[in-house]
Design a protein around this motif. Sequence first.
Motif, PDB file in Angstrom:
ATOM      1  N   GLU A  85      67.857 119.719  11.245  1.00 20.29           N
ATOM      2  CA  GLU A  85      66.817 120.552  10.634  1.00 20.29           C
ATOM      3  C   GLU A  85      65.868 119.744   9.745  1.00 20.29           C
ATOM      4  O   GLU A  85      64.673 120.037   9.676  1.00 20.29           O
ATOM      5  N   LEU A  86      66.375 118.722   9.080  1.00 19.12           N
ATOM      6  CA  LEU A  86      65.597 118.019   8.066  1.00 19.12           C
ATOM      7  C   LEU A  86      65.004 116.693   8.542  1.00 19.12           C
ATOM      8  O   LEU A  86      64.026 116.227   7.971  1.00 19.12           O
ATOM      9  N   ASN A  87      65.592 116.084   9.557  1.00 15.81           N
ATOM     10  CA  ASN A  87      65.206 114.736   9.968  1.00 15.81           C
ATOM     11  C   ASN A  87      63.724 114.657  10.378  1.00 15.81           C
ATOM     12  O   ASN A  87      63.313 115.259  11.375  1.00 15.81           O
ATOM     13  N   PRO A  88      62.898 113.891   9.621  1.00 13.63           N
ATOM     14  CA  PRO A  88      61.489 113.767   9.990  1.00 13.63           C
ATOM     15  C   PRO A  88      61.250 112.728  11.087  1.00 13.63           C
ATOM     16  O   PRO A  88      60.149 112.642  11.624  1.00 13.63           O
ATOM     17  N   GLY A  89      62.261 111.935  11.407  1.00 17.68           N
ATOM     18  CA  GLY A  89      62.107 110.871  12.402  1.00 17.68           C
ATOM     19  C   GLY A  89      61.673 109.569  11.738  1.00 17.68           C
ATOM     20  O   GLY A  89      60.962 109.574  10.740  1.00 17.68           O
ATOM     21  N   PHE A  90      62.091 108.447  12.314  1.00 11.15           N
ATOM     22  CA  PHE A  90      61.853 107.162  11.673  1.00 11.15           C
ATOM     23  C   PHE A  90      60.373 106.788  11.592  1.00 11.15           C
ATOM     24  O   PHE A  90      59.939 106.162  10.617  1.00 11.15           O
ATOM     25  N   ARG A  91      59.591 107.152  12.586  1.00 10.19           N
ATOM     26  CA  ARG A  91      58.170 106.805  12.518  1.00 10.19           C
ATOM     27  C   ARG A  91      57.507 107.497  11.328  1.00 10.19           C
ATOM     28  O   ARG A  91      56.755 106.883  10.567  1.00 10.19           O
ATOM     29  N   LYS A  92      57.809 108.763  11.140  1.00  8.69           N
ATOM     30  CA  LYS A  92      57.236 109.490  10.005  1.00  8.69           C
ATOM     31  C   LYS A  92      57.789 108.945   8.688  1.00  8.69           C
ATOM     32  O   LYS A  92      57.042 108.805   7.704  1.00  8.69           O
ATOM     33  N   ILE A  93      59.071 108.621   8.652  1.00  8.39           N
ATOM     34  CA  ILE A  93      59.669 108.070   7.435  1.00  8.39           C
ATOM     35  C   ILE A  93      58.969 106.790   7.019  1.00  8.39           C
ATOM     36  O   ILE A  93      58.645 106.587   5.845  1.00  8.39           O
ATOM     37  N   LEU A  94      58.716 105.908   7.975  1.00  8.39           N
ATOM     38  CA  LEU A  94      58.076 104.635   7.645  1.00  8.39           C
ATOM     39  C   LEU A  94      56.589 104.794   7.378  1.00  8.39           C
ATOM     40  O   LEU A  94      56.071 104.292   6.377  1.00  8.39           O
ATOM     41  N   GLU A  95      55.894 105.490   8.255  1.00  7.06           N
ATOM     42  CA  GLU A  95      54.435 105.557   8.152  1.00  7.06           C
ATOM     43  C   GLU A  95      53.949 106.531   7.085  1.00  7.06           C
ATOM     44  O   GLU A  95      52.832 106.395   6.587  1.00  7.06           O
ATOM     45  N   GLU A  96      54.789 107.516   6.717  1.00  7.27           N
ATOM     46  CA  GLU A  96      54.370 108.490   5.708  1.00  7.27           C
ATOM     47  C   GLU A  96      55.137 108.366   4.393  1.00  7.27           C
ATOM     48  O   GLU A  96      54.689 108.896   3.380  1.00  7.27           O
ATOM     49  N   HIS A  97      56.274 107.658   4.405  1.00  8.96           N
ATOM     50  CA  HIS A  97      57.075 107.530   3.184  1.00  8.96           C
ATOM     51  C   HIS A  97      56.967 106.125   2.599  1.00  8.96           C
ATOM     52  O   HIS A  97      56.248 105.888   1.635  1.00  8.96           O
ATOM     53  N   TYR A  98      57.681 105.167   3.216  1.00 10.13           N
ATOM     54  CA  TYR A  98      57.835 103.851   2.607  1.00 10.13           C
ATOM     55  C   TYR A  98      56.584 102.979   2.672  1.00 10.13           C
ATOM     56  O   TYR A  98      56.227 102.338   1.674  1.00 10.13           O
ATOM     57  N   ASN A  99      55.941 102.921   3.821  1.00  8.89           N
ATOM     58  CA  ASN A  99      54.759 102.056   3.926  1.00  8.89           C
ATOM     59  C   ASN A  99      53.680 102.437   2.909  1.00  8.89           C
ATOM     60  O   ASN A  99      53.125 101.548   2.246  1.00  8.89           O
ATOM     61  N   PRO A 100      53.359 103.720   2.739  1.00  7.57           N
ATOM     62  CA  PRO A 100      52.370 104.080   1.721  1.00  7.57           C
ATOM     63  C   PRO A 100      52.821 103.754   0.293  1.00  7.57           C
ATOM     64  O   PRO A 100      51.983 103.442  -0.554  1.00  7.57           O
ATOM     65  N   ILE A 101      54.125 103.814   0.030  1.00 12.00           N
ATOM     66  CA  ILE A 101      54.609 103.459  -1.309  1.00 12.00           C
ATOM     67  C   ILE A 101      54.379 101.974  -1.565  1.00 12.00           C
ATOM     68  O   ILE A 101      53.856 101.578  -2.620  1.00 12.00           O
ATOM     69  N   VAL A 102      54.754 101.128  -0.611  1.00 15.74           N
ATOM     70  CA  VAL A 102      54.549  99.690  -0.761  1.00 15.74           C
ATOM     71  C   VAL A 102      53.069  99.373  -0.933  1.00 15.74           C
ATOM     72  O   VAL A 102      52.684  98.578  -1.801  1.00 15.74           O
ATOM     73  N   GLU A 103      52.231 100.001  -0.119  1.00 16.87           N
ATOM     74  CA  GLU A 103      50.793  99.756  -0.207  1.00 16.87           C
ATOM     75  C   GLU A 103      50.234 100.167  -1.562  1.00 16.87           C
ATOM     76  O   GLU A 103      49.374  99.485  -2.127  1.00 16.87           O
ATOM     77  N   ARG A 104      50.742 101.250  -2.110  1.00 17.56           N
ATOM     78  CA  ARG A 104      50.295 101.682  -3.444  1.00 17.56           C
ATOM     79  C   ARG A 104      50.752 100.696  -4.516  1.00 17.56           C
ATOM     80  O   ARG A 104      49.995 100.360  -5.430  1.00 17.56           O
ATOM     81  N   ILE A 105      51.990 100.248  -4.433  1.00 15.41           N
ATOM     82  CA  ILE A 105      52.512  99.300  -5.420  1.00 15.41           C
ATOM     83  C   ILE A 105      51.631  98.052  -5.472  1.00 15.41           C
ATOM     84  O   ILE A 105      51.306  97.545  -6.547  1.00 15.41           O
ATOM     85  N   ARG A 106      51.228  97.565  -4.313  1.00 14.48           N
ATOM     86  CA  ARG A 106      50.417  96.342  -4.276  1.00 14.48           C
ATOM     87  C   ARG A 106      48.942  96.611  -4.597  1.00 14.48           C
ATOM     88  O   ARG A 106      48.245  95.712  -5.092  1.00 14.48           O
ATOM     89  N   ALA A 107      48.452  97.807  -4.357  1.00 10.89           N
ATOM     90  CA  ALA A 107      47.025  98.088  -4.548  1.00 10.89           C
ATOM     91  C   ALA A 107      46.685  98.476  -5.978  1.00 10.89           C
ATOM     92  O   ALA A 107      45.535  98.312  -6.397  1.00 10.89           O
TER      93      ALA A 107
END
Length: 259
Positions: A72-94
């Motif tokens: 029910e909850l699993n967003p899938g790995f592509r969404k996890i990376l492209e919508e969760h972690y990658n944007p966090i890393v990009e914000r930290i560096r920007a």
Amino acid sequence: MASIEVSIADHIAKITLNRPESFNSFNREMALLLQSKLDECKSNDDVRAIILTGNGKAFCAGQDLKEVTSPELNPGFRKILEEHYNPIVERIRAIEKPIIAAVNGVAAGAGANLALACDIVVAHEHAAFIQAFSKIGLIPDSAGTFFLPRLIGFQKASALMMLGDKVSATEAESLGMLYKVFEADTFEEEVHKLANTIAKMPTKALGLTKRLLNQSLTNDLTQQLNLESDLQIEAAESEDYAEGVKAFIEKRKPVFKGK
């Protein structure tokens, strides 16, 4: 209870990962909320330094595996990376403000790599770092394969990622993975002292320095020299530079405003 807590005082924003019952592992709600809080810190002129830390025994255990194994909850790995972690890393560096990762406990998987993306990493003496991905058949993400080899060298990074060894705070410091280890009794005090020091520094210049460091990862020498020239001119036009020179001439401590 909010999964991300933020407090602002003395020009320091303290962002606390707040799911201690799951060792501050990320679910979708927490990942999106962290992005929002980072955006708020970026746009808030009163914030001149940011602390990222965790509540409880862990800094961050990475992805909440209960979420990815739930039909029910699993967003899938592509969404996890492209919508969760990658944007966090990009914000930290920007964000052109210094971000301190105050690693208060275990930092595993994406949790370890988000810490390594920060500008200054300090750790509690009982903290540890684990590239835990290989333990469950995954590959390192959240920019771990980008930052870790640059911090500690290709061979050591390769071994830690493939073997998933647990690295103590003191070993991480000796490897160059982090700036300093603080003793348990003084951890909070030392983190605040560091943040307070850096929040009183010329924020504009620190932000430009961060931009230079980001670009140094891909620039050749000539490109980097040219960028240094451009940004040094920009720094020299800041109020903080004028104050710094004036204070030097007057033999007093400068009072920077971060402008």
